[in-house]
Design a protein around this motif. Structure first.
Motif, mmCIF file in Angstrom:
data_model
loop_
_atom_site.group_PDB
_atom_site.id
_atom_site.type_symbol
_atom_site.label_atom_id
_atom_site.label_comp_id
_atom_site.label_asym_id
_atom_site.label_seq_id
_atom_site.Cartn_x
_atom_site.Cartn_y
_atom_site.Cartn_z
ATOM 1 N N TYR A 13 5.662 41.885 72.486
ATOM 2 C CA TYR A 13 4.363 41.695 71.923
ATOM 3 C C TYR A 13 3.263 42.967 72.748
ATOM 4 N N THR A 73 9.836 38.265 75.319
ATOM 5 C CA THR A 73 9.127 38.359 74.085
ATOM 6 C C THR A 73 7.770 38.757 74.573
ATOM 7 N N LYS A 95 4.330 46.475 71.541
ATOM 8 C CA LYS A 95 3.836 46.350 70.020
ATOM 9 C C LYS A 95 2.246 46.670 69.913
ATOM 10 N N GLY A 96 1.543 45.906 70.961
ATOM 11 C CA GLY A 96 0.081 46.032 70.801
ATOM 12 C C GLY A 96 -0.436 47.403 71.166
#
Length: 342
Positions: free
Chosen positions: A225, A221, A228-229
């Motif tokens: 993130y 996870t 995606k950042g």
């Protein structure tokens, strides 16, 4: 004693011939074949059970003929057939067990069902003698990540295991987030070379918990993130991907190594075996050798080619059980789920 080993638990079709002396315990691998289905399943991003079963069905018979021819042996020379009975994909297991049963019946050869994970656990013995009991084994194979206290042959106590994603699954899922093909472990290992493992702050799940269990879903996870950042894998530069891959590899390996060493200390077992597909990772092997040396722990590792699924370990596990009088159950069947105990 000559044993024909058959392995079809997932996406490798494997056949091997092992010759051993039951009195001395000495033996050697005399022939083996491994047919990988990686290219077939890569287009799907993972193993498709139905496809795997069909591939085994096509590959297995000629591979058996091939190893017998290479060793200049005939069915009349085979003393036992060893076959993976589980755990694994049900359809894939049935291909191997059905072939083994038919061959055993036609040629009047006894058949030995073997636990896939016991094969991995004993695989270092293919390079020589097994370490003295007791020892700790870190098994990291496919969907399995576990620590096993090996008190003797067939005396296995699982003292730690994954609560969600296994290490191999974390590698695969993280690789997918980076836009890398299946299987993810080898792809990340190659990409990680030269990367900055400290750039991205990735967690070491459960590392500081007072137990020997594992959990890698939180790491996966965190990778999601972080990717995606940056804007997604399409927006990541080559340097971004290298650094992320290095961070993922470092996080997974650190957890595996420190938990394994902790297990050796807690169980007062100064010998450690690592086995399974992830055990071929060079960063893991190097880190483990360094930290274990600091704690005066002897480390035993199978050859990288025998870390992934193979029939040599199945034949060898059968040999060790036979010479110890452990023949398995008279009534057995393919078992997709099978606890590592008798």
């Amino acid at each position: 004693m000559i044993i024909l080993g058959i392995e079809t638990s997932c996406d490798e079709t494997a056949v091997a011939l092992y010759k051993g002396d039951p009195k001395t315990g000495k033996g050697a691998l005399i022939a083996e074949r491994i047919a990988s289905q990686i290219e077939t399943h890569a287009k799907f991003g993972g193993v498709v059970p139905e496809v795997a079963s069909r591939e085994h069905l096509v590959a297995l018979p000629p591979m058996v003929d091939s190893v017998l021819e290479e060793a200049s042996l005939h069915w009349s020379d085979i003393d036992h057939i060893a076959v993976t009975a589980g755990p694994g994909l049900m359809g894939a297991l049935l291909v191997g067990t059905s072939y083994a049963r038919a061959a055993a019946m036609v040629n009047d050869v006894p058949i030995i069902p073997v636990h896939h994970m016991e094969g991995h656990l004993l695989a270092p013995g293919l390079q020589g003698e097994l370490p003295a009991f007791p020892f700790i084994t870190l098994l990291v194979s496919g969907g399995h990540t576990m620590l096993v206290h090996v008190k003797g042959l067939s005396q296995y106590e699982v003292i730690g295991q994954t609560l969600d994603d296994a290490a191999g699954e974390c590698f695969d899922k993280s690789a997918r987030l980076l836009g890398l093909p299946y299987p993810g472990g080898p792809e990340i290992a190659v990409l990680a070379q030269g990367g900055d493992a400290k750039r991205f702050k990735l967690p070491r799940p459960m590392l500081n918990r007072d137990n020997l269990n594992f959990s890698f879903s939180g790491l996966k996870t965190a990778v999601m993130y972080a990717v995606k950042g940056i804007g997604g894998s399409e927006e990541m530069s080559d340097t971004d991907k290298k650094d992320m891959a290095a961070g993922i590899e470092s996080a997974i390996c650190e957890v595996l190594v420190k938990k394994s060493v902790r297990a050796c200390v807690q169980m007062d077992a100064p010998r450690l075996v690592i086995a399974g597909g992830v055990a071929a990772n060079q960063h893991l092997r190097a880190l483990l050798a360094t930290l274990a040396k600091e704690k005066s722990i002897d480390v035993f590792m199978p050859h990288p080619k025998h870390c992934t699924d193979n029939a040599a370990m199945i034949a060898y596990a059968a040999f060790q059980n036979l010479r110890s009088g452990l023949f398995g159950d008279d009534e057995w069947d393919a078992m997709p789920r099978w606890a590592l105990k008798r």
